[in-house]
Design a protein around this motif. Structure first.
Motif, PDB file in Angstrom:
ATOM      1  N   PHE A 110       0.815  -1.215   0.000  1.00 36.90           N
ATOM      2  CA  PHE A 110       0.000   0.000   0.000  1.00 36.90           C
ATOM      3  C   PHE A 110       0.849   1.266   0.000  1.00 36.90           C
ATOM      4  CE2 PHE A 110      -2.082   3.263   2.632  1.00 36.90           C
ATOM      5  CZ  PHE A 110      -3.279   3.435   1.970  1.00 36.90           C
ATOM      6  N   GLU A 113       1.858   3.180  -3.288  1.00 33.95           N
ATOM      7  CA  GLU A 113       0.820   3.701  -4.177  1.00 33.95           C
ATOM      8  C   GLU A 113       1.269   4.921  -4.971  1.00 33.95           C
ATOM      9  OE1 GLU A 113      -3.644   2.707  -2.515  1.00 33.95           O
ATOM     10  OE2 GLU A 113      -2.762   4.666  -2.106  1.00 33.95           O
ATOM     11  N   ASP A 132      -1.924  -5.035  -2.526  1.00 30.91           N
ATOM     12  CA  ASP A 132      -2.602  -4.339  -1.426  1.00 30.91           C
ATOM     13  C   ASP A 132      -2.927  -2.888  -1.726  1.00 30.91           C
ATOM     14  OD1 ASP A 132      -3.162  -6.316   0.334  1.00 30.91           O
ATOM     15  OD2 ASP A 132      -1.547  -5.891   1.732  1.00 30.91           O
ATOM     16  N   SER A 133      -3.296  -2.603  -2.932  1.00 29.86           N
ATOM     17  CA  SER A 133      -3.739  -1.264  -3.290  1.00 29.86           C
ATOM     18  C   SER A 133      -4.764  -1.362  -4.405  1.00 29.86           C
ATOM     19  CB  SER A 133      -2.567  -0.397  -3.742  1.00 29.86           C
ATOM     20  OG  SER A 133      -3.034   0.818  -4.295  1.00 29.86           O
ATOM     21  N   SER A 134      -5.723  -0.460  -4.364  1.00 26.57           N
ATOM     22  CA  SER A 134      -6.781  -0.438  -5.391  1.00 26.57           C
ATOM     23  C   SER A 134      -6.598   0.702  -6.384  1.00 26.57           C
ATOM     24  CB  SER A 134      -8.161  -0.316  -4.718  1.00 26.57           C
ATOM     25  OG  SER A 134      -8.412  -1.393  -3.867  1.00 26.57           O
ATOM     26  N   PRO A 142      -4.141  -4.016  -9.782  1.00 23.99           N
ATOM     27  CA  PRO A 142      -4.136  -4.222  -8.330  1.00 23.99           C
ATOM     28  C   PRO A 142      -4.294  -5.703  -7.965  1.00 23.99           C
ATOM     29  CG  PRO A 142      -5.766  -2.563  -9.018  1.00 23.99           C
ATOM     30  CD  PRO A 142      -5.352  -3.327 -10.229  1.00 23.99           C
ATOM     31  N   THR A 177      -4.360  -1.840   5.044  1.00 26.09           N
ATOM     32  CA  THR A 177      -3.940  -3.224   4.868  1.00 26.09           C
ATOM     33  C   THR A 177      -3.482  -3.867   6.170  1.00 26.09           C
ATOM     34  OG1 THR A 177      -1.802  -2.348   4.125  1.00 26.09           O
ATOM     35  CG2 THR A 177      -3.376  -3.011   2.438  1.00 26.09           C
TER      36      THR A 177
END
Length: 360
Positions: A110, A113, A132-134, A142, A177
């Motif tokens: 995360f 990012e 662990d990131s959108s 992702p 996360t």
């Protein structure tokens, strides 16, 4: 916020572990999927950047790295890796891999990012995948997990096992996360209390206020050890450290205390990654990052990269809990069947649980 108002979280079975499969938003990919013939372009170069934990953290970074190596070996291609010591290393490390001709760059965590987003925008011909990131982008895929689902079962198991009536958790950094594990864990304990009429307490994290105990980083150090000790001093007999290597400091605190305290691991099955301490681990909350990364690398090598997210859930075995291993004879004989029933209820929505940090 009560259990009944929260969205379903996930787990695998305590006695069976989990299937090593990570699914996409549509359907679960086959292991080693991607290219239909397994062939890679001869100049395909996959690469990976760690967060500050390093590739030997026996957890998060290591699993991602192992997935990349596994895919590269199967494809017969070279790969490159670079470790980050601090957050200031993220951007220059990614740039260094772009400059070395990497076709696919995996960024682990995360915290990468911003650096990943900027690098992807500046290098549209390079493919990126972030764990662990959108974050969204035409050339960013992702890999995310609803780990609250697995943590829910681990929390239920922890409450069932506890003799003192207190279980504890602490995290590295207070980021989604990390707190997603803590939310699911606390919800699982609360569900046990609802079902059994008990009052097992969770120390170190409050779901409603989203406040708790954090070390401020992911290093195994005295801060992490003292955080664990602070929970042990409050009579917990099950401890969940969330944040890569900080579990090593928790082990030191447990051993120094001389008390009978069980630990729950995160990301990997700690019995496998830290076998010298196997007698301490009740179970582990698993994220199938290794398989997810391997699949993304293989797909990209075959020209089938997609920016559609992979979301690991109960339904596709993207998350789960490890077997009880040495604790098999110590837990309630009815626990495995109870976990089976809870898992089915979470999947069909009859046991709704949600974390504010769950993938949307």
């Amino acid at each position: 916020m009560t259990i009944t108002t929260r969205k379903a979280v996930f787990s695998g079975l305590a006695t069976l572990g989990v299937a090593a499969l990570l699914a996409g938003c549509a359907s679960a990919p086959e292991e080693g999927g991607g290219s239909t013939d397994g062939a890679a372009a001869p100049d395909f170069l996959p690469c990976i950047v760690s967060d500050s934990g390093g590739f030997d953290d026996k957890s998060f970074n290591q699993l991602g790295y192992e997935g990349l190596v596994e895919a590269a070996d199967a494809l017969g291609v070279d790969y490159k890796q670079v470790e980050s010591a601090t957050e200031t290393d993220f951007a220059p490390n990614i740039t260094s891999l772009v400059d070395q001709g990497c076709n696919l760059i995996v960024t682990v965590g995360f915290l990468l990012e911003e650096a990943t987003t900027e690098a992807a925008a500046a290098n549209p011909d390079v493919e990126f995948t972030i764990i662990d990131s959108s974050i969204e982008g035409e050339n960013i895929k992702p890999i995310i997990f609803d780990t609250a689902q697995a943590a829910f079962l681990a929390g239920y198991a922890a409450a069932s096992y506890s003799k003192t009536g207190s279980v504890g958790t602490f995290g590295g950094m207070q980021i989604p996360t990390v707190t997603i594990f803590m939310d699911g864990f606390a919800d699982g304990v609360a569900y046990f209390n609802e079902q059994k009429g008990t009052d097992v307490k969770v120390v170190g994290w409050d779901v409603a206020s989203q406040t708790g105990s954090f070390t401020g980083g992911f290093e195994a150090n005295e801060v992490a050890k003292s955080s664990a000790q602070g929970l042990i001093d409050q009579n917990v007999d099950v401890l969940l450290p969330v944040g890569g290597p900080i579990f090593l400091s928790a082990i030191e605190a447990i051993k120094d205390s001389g008390k009978d305290i069980a630990m729950i691991g995160v990301d990997a099955d700690l019995v496998e990654t830290s076998p010298d301490n196997a007698s301490l681990f009740l179970t582990s909350i698993l994220k199938q990052m290794k398989v997810g990364v391997a699949d993304v690398v293989t797909a990209a090598a075959g020209g089938e990269f997609s920016n559609e997210p992979y979301v690991g859930t109960l339904e596709n075995d993207g998350v789960g809990i490890a077997p009880f291993h040495d604790f098999e004879s110590k837990v309630d004989p009815a626990l495995a069947d109870e976990l089976e029933t809870i898992k089915a209820g979470i999947v069909d929505g009859s046991i709704p649980v949600e974390s504010p940090s769950s993938p949307k």
